[in-house]
Scaffold this motif. Sequence first.
Motif, PDB file in Angstrom:
ATOM      1  N   ASN A  32      91.388   5.442   1.324  1.00  0.00           N
ATOM      2  CA  ASN A  32      93.057   6.368   1.499  1.00  0.00           C
ATOM      3  C   ASN A  32      92.863   7.656   1.118  1.00  0.00           C
ATOM      4  OD1 ASN A  32      92.624   5.291  -0.936  1.00  0.00           O
ATOM      5  ND2 ASN A  32      94.726   4.454  -1.126  1.00  0.00           N
ATOM      6  N   LYS A  33      92.132   7.878  -0.188  1.00  0.00           N
ATOM      7  CA  LYS A  33      91.207   9.291  -0.266  1.00  0.00           C
ATOM      8  C   LYS A  33      90.323   9.858  -0.489  1.00  0.00           C
ATOM      9  CE  LYS A  33      95.467  10.877  -2.146  1.00  0.00           C
ATOM     10  NZ  LYS A  33      96.320  10.409  -0.658  1.00  0.00           N
ATOM     11  N   LEU A  34      90.575  10.992   0.493  1.00  0.00           N
ATOM     12  CA  LEU A  34      88.872  11.311   0.243  1.00  0.00           C
ATOM     13  C   LEU A  34      87.950  11.345  -0.946  1.00  0.00           C
ATOM     14  CD1 LEU A  34      86.578  12.497   2.641  1.00  0.00           C
ATOM     15  CD2 LEU A  34      88.065  15.128   1.947  1.00  0.00           C
ATOM     16  N   GLU A  35      88.596  12.073  -1.860  1.00  0.00           N
ATOM     17  CA  GLU A  35      87.803  11.715  -2.739  1.00  0.00           C
ATOM     18  C   GLU A  35      87.371  10.843  -3.775  1.00  0.00           C
ATOM     19  OE1 GLU A  35      87.780  14.327  -7.478  1.00  0.00           O
ATOM     20  OE2 GLU A  35      89.474  14.572  -6.021  1.00  0.00           O
ATOM     21  N   LYS A  36      88.419   9.539  -3.565  1.00  0.00           N
ATOM     22  CA  LYS A  36      87.939   8.854  -3.987  1.00  0.00           C
ATOM     23  C   LYS A  36      87.134   7.620  -3.191  1.00  0.00           C
ATOM     24  CE  LYS A  36      91.037   5.425  -4.846  1.00  0.00           C
ATOM     25  NZ  LYS A  36      92.434   5.030  -4.890  1.00  0.00           N
ATOM     26  N   ALA A  37      86.611   8.236  -1.935  1.00  0.00           N
ATOM     27  CA  ALA A  37      86.134   7.494  -0.929  1.00  0.00           C
ATOM     28  C   ALA A  37      83.961   7.499  -0.979  1.00  0.00           C
ATOM     29  CB  ALA A  37      86.409   7.876   0.326  1.00  0.00           C
ATOM     30  N   PHE A  38      83.865   8.811  -1.438  1.00  0.00           N
ATOM     31  CA  PHE A  38      82.806   9.823  -1.354  1.00  0.00           C
ATOM     32  C   PHE A  38      82.190   9.414  -2.825  1.00  0.00           C
ATOM     33  CE2 PHE A  38      80.411  13.639  -2.794  1.00  0.00           C
ATOM     34  CZ  PHE A  38      79.369  13.369  -1.433  1.00  0.00           C
ATOM     35  N   LEU A 137      68.680   3.171   2.249  1.00  0.00           N
ATOM     36  CA  LEU A 137      69.290   4.899   1.957  1.00  0.00           C
ATOM     37  C   LEU A 137      70.103   5.171   3.019  1.00  0.00           C
ATOM     38  CD1 LEU A 137      68.585   7.573  -0.035  1.00  0.00           C
ATOM     39  CD2 LEU A 137      67.369   7.985   1.496  1.00  0.00           C
ATOM     40  N   ALA A 138      69.557   4.405   4.618  1.00  0.00           N
ATOM     41  CA  ALA A 138      70.473   5.038   5.282  1.00  0.00           C
ATOM     42  C   ALA A 138      72.268   4.065   5.765  1.00  0.00           C
ATOM     43  CB  ALA A 138      69.606   5.015   6.190  1.00  0.00           C
ATOM     44  N   ALA A 139      71.647   2.972   5.308  1.00  0.00           N
ATOM     45  CA  ALA A 139      72.590   1.810   5.357  1.00  0.00           C
ATOM     46  C   ALA A 139      74.215   2.743   4.405  1.00  0.00           C
ATOM     47  CB  ALA A 139      72.783   0.769   4.904  1.00  0.00           C
ATOM     48  N   GLY A 140      73.381   2.885   3.410  1.00  0.00           N
ATOM     49  CA  GLY A 140      74.521   3.722   2.275  1.00  0.00           C
ATOM     50  C   GLY A 140      74.681   5.105   2.627  1.00  0.00           C
ATOM     51  N   LEU A 141      73.757   5.338   3.722  1.00  0.00           N
ATOM     52  CA  LEU A 141      74.501   6.740   3.743  1.00  0.00           C
ATOM     53  C   LEU A 141      75.849   6.802   5.015  1.00  0.00           C
ATOM     54  CD1 LEU A 141      71.955   9.549   3.698  1.00  0.00           C
ATOM     55  CD2 LEU A 141      73.435   9.002   2.567  1.00  0.00           C
ATOM     56  N   GLY A 142      75.742   6.115   5.909  1.00  0.00           N
ATOM     57  CA  GLY A 142      75.950   5.760   6.896  1.00  0.00           C
ATOM     58  C   GLY A 142      77.517   5.188   6.953  1.00  0.00           C
ATOM     59  N   PHE A 143      77.108   4.347   5.386  1.00  0.00           N
ATOM     60  CA  PHE A 143      79.039   3.539   4.599  1.00  0.00           C
ATOM     61  C   PHE A 143      79.614   4.748   3.910  1.00  0.00           C
ATOM     62  CE2 PHE A 143      80.848   1.543   0.615  1.00  0.00           C
ATOM     63  CZ  PHE A 143      81.872   1.476   1.541  1.00  0.00           C
ATOM     64  N   THR A 144      79.409   5.315   4.163  1.00  0.00           N
ATOM     65  CA  THR A 144      79.714   7.004   3.419  1.00  0.00           C
ATOM     66  C   THR A 144      80.142   7.630   4.705  1.00  0.00           C
ATOM     67  OG1 THR A 144      78.047   6.922   1.484  1.00  0.00           O
ATOM     68  CG2 THR A 144      79.544   8.742   1.915  1.00  0.00           C
ATOM     69  N   LEU A 145      79.380   8.098   5.051  1.00  0.00           N
ATOM     70  CA  LEU A 145      79.996   8.603   6.445  1.00  0.00           C
ATOM     71  C   LEU A 145      80.972   8.239   6.725  1.00  0.00           C
ATOM     72  CD1 LEU A 145      79.358  10.990   8.617  1.00  0.00           C
ATOM     73  CD2 LEU A 145      78.167   9.139   9.725  1.00  0.00           C
ATOM     74  N   ALA A 146      81.410   6.758   6.841  1.00  0.00           N
ATOM     75  CA  ALA A 146      82.296   6.550   8.416  1.00  0.00           C
ATOM     76  C   ALA A 146      83.572   6.070   7.198  1.00  0.00           C
ATOM     77  CB  ALA A 146      81.775   4.299   7.888  1.00  0.00           C
ATOM     78  N   LEU A 147      83.456   5.707   5.596  1.00  0.00           N
ATOM     79  CA  LEU A 147      84.491   5.398   4.112  1.00  0.00           C
ATOM     80  C   LEU A 147      85.042   7.132   4.756  1.00  0.00           C
ATOM     81  CD1 LEU A 147      84.952   3.067   3.276  1.00  0.00           C
ATOM     82  CD2 LEU A 147      84.010   4.354   0.844  1.00  0.00           C
ATOM     83  N   GLY A 152      89.626  10.865   5.855  1.00  0.00           N
ATOM     84  CA  GLY A 152      90.262  12.056   6.193  1.00  0.00           C
ATOM     85  C   GLY A 152      91.418  12.235   7.055  1.00  0.00           C
ATOM     86  N   ILE A 153      91.328  11.283   7.897  1.00  0.00           N
ATOM     87  CA  ILE A 153      92.190  10.637   8.801  1.00  0.00           C
ATOM     88  C   ILE A 153      93.060   9.964   8.595  1.00  0.00           C
ATOM     89  CG2 ILE A 153      92.737   9.368  10.894  1.00  0.00           C
ATOM     90  CD1 ILE A 153      89.762   9.091  11.615  1.00  0.00           C
ATOM     91  N   ARG A 154      93.240   9.116   7.244  1.00  0.00           N
ATOM     92  CA  ARG A 154      94.523   8.226   5.822  1.00  0.00           C
ATOM     93  C   ARG A 154      95.146   9.762   5.727  1.00  0.00           C
ATOM     94  NH1 ARG A 154      93.652   3.086   4.531  1.00  0.00           N
ATOM     95  NH2 ARG A 154      94.746   3.357   3.425  1.00  0.00           N
ATOM     96  N   GLU A 155      94.605  10.730   4.865  1.00  0.00           N
ATOM     97  CA  GLU A 155      95.672  11.537   4.267  1.00  0.00           C
ATOM     98  C   GLU A 155      95.665  12.575   5.554  1.00  0.00           C
ATOM     99  OE1 GLU A 155      92.541  14.210   2.238  1.00  0.00           O
ATOM    100  OE2 GLU A 155      92.608  12.630   0.646  1.00  0.00           O
TER     101      GLU A 155
END
Lengths: 192, 220, 182
Positions: A32-38, A137-147, A152-155
């Motif tokens: 729900n929050k970009l900062e938290k998601a990151f 590493l890639a899976a983690g970055l992909g996860f971060t990207l999706a999150l 961003g959309i939910r904000e």
Amino acid sequence: MDLLIIFISAAIVNNFVLIYFLGICPFLGVSNKLEKAFSMGLATTFVMVLAAIVTWLINNYILMPFNLPFLQYVSFIIVIASLVQFVEMFIRKTSPALYRSLGIFLPLITTNCAILGLALLSALREYNFIQSVVFGLAAGLGFTLALCVMAGIREELDLAPVPEHFKGAPITLIIAGLLALAFMGFAGLISG
Amino acid sequence: MAKIKVKHTLFFEFVKGLWDESPVFRQLLGMCPTLAVTTSAINGFSMGMATSFVLICSSVIISIVRKLIPSQVRIASYIVVIATFVTMADLFLKGNFPEISKALGPFVPLIVVNCIILGRAEVFASRHSVIPAFVDALGMGIGFILALTVLGTIREILGSGTIFGFLQFEPMVIMILPGGAFITLGLLIAFINYLKDKTKREEVAPACPVPYGSGASEVK
Amino acid sequence: MNKILKMIVVLTVIGIISGSVLAIMYQWSLPKIIENQIKSTNEAVFKVVPGTVKYKENSVDDLVYFDCFDGTGARIGTAILCSGNGYQGQIKLMVGVNADLTQFTGMAILEQLETPGLGAKIAEAKFQAQFKGLASRPPIEYVKGKSPSRPNEIEAITGATISSKAVVDIINKTVEQWLRLK
């Protein structure tokens, strides 16, 4: 080249969240929050890389030589749980500032099926050591990207007039569905 | 406690999992397998069965040994118990139903981290005796099977144009794609919200609650 | 101290019980799992090289192939295991070549992660049947939207050209690699 394919495939084409449905819980809960998601994404990526390394070692130096494949699930989940606990203690001791921003997410990671999924998939595909690490590493970055995209959309969504019964989970799921469709556009990148 | 009251409670423990506390539709637990394997009704049903097996067995075992386990290591113990049953289910499927095992893929081992099971173990089984724990797990398990089968059936009808393999018409491919999974579940939850017209609905998906104290904070 | 001891004892006991239960379960189900694997290999080999009664598994480097024999013991062809990247993930398939290496005798998709309803059509019998009787030299080519006119051509699936191309590429690459071994 091989590593690049693994990287792109795990991070984008077969995104763990949107295509493989791994790690849906934090995806719905912490987006729900970009900062938290990151922060959550980075913490997860960190644990994923560590988990990829440790589970690879266990699988190839303990389970395979002693012919104990049936202990795979038990040992992987214990290793991941202890790893998360260890990382939490380590961060708390060494960097209180980092602990304040990441600490609360760490316990959530144990039951994030993306981590166990990563360990299982890389064992299933018989990746070598380097490939496993890149995969993690890639899976983690992909996860971060999706999150982050979702956050961003939910904000923005907070300002939108969402129908009463769609508020909360339903609209989040529908947005995730549209994102998943968008990510399908990346398919074909790896076949060249 | 009076006998009648116990009976009422047992019935309540069973029914709550079917609707009021339906693990998928109301608690939003176990979303990963819910979305991933429901491309067809039979896949959803098989996944529901496998998960329920693990849920019921581990709830019963945990309830039996609950007084012997020191609270500091309870999560670790629960995880080992759960993972053991998951491996058993996986071996059973691989041996007897190779087709289903292949279709469900890594989502069978991933039952280990299905929050429904750890959640029920922590919230219910570790605090109640065997019979209520069994009934609670049975109710939740059936609720989960129902949810997965419903979702699988809808997606199979619309996406492949078949029901449990029968019936034929021009399908909408999107329904069996990942995007279709999210959208179907979203619409279904919205529809159930509409039916319930619940006022105290949470704003944000509670998702998997923090795995009750798996963090170091408890081991002080 | 007593508490820590109890924790260790409990965890050890749980670990031992879990380990032994799983070991027993594994012993019990292993024969069935192996039987299933053999059965699925059998099915694939018998399908891609029709008439096979017996086969022998060989592997050189990463390449796995099965020499196939008929009832009289004569070699009637070879089934080759191929894998490579498709549209969305790895595709695993098996292709059969006849004994004098002129024709493919069949193809079976073993594993694929292509888009359901589109690329996943490579797993349908209609697409796979095109490889039966296909000339093995020159390398396979695919055509779009029309019927194949030359003996080494197959028709790509409408809306899933990339998946069709991936299958063709995977077969061509692996078969060439295998021919170099000969």
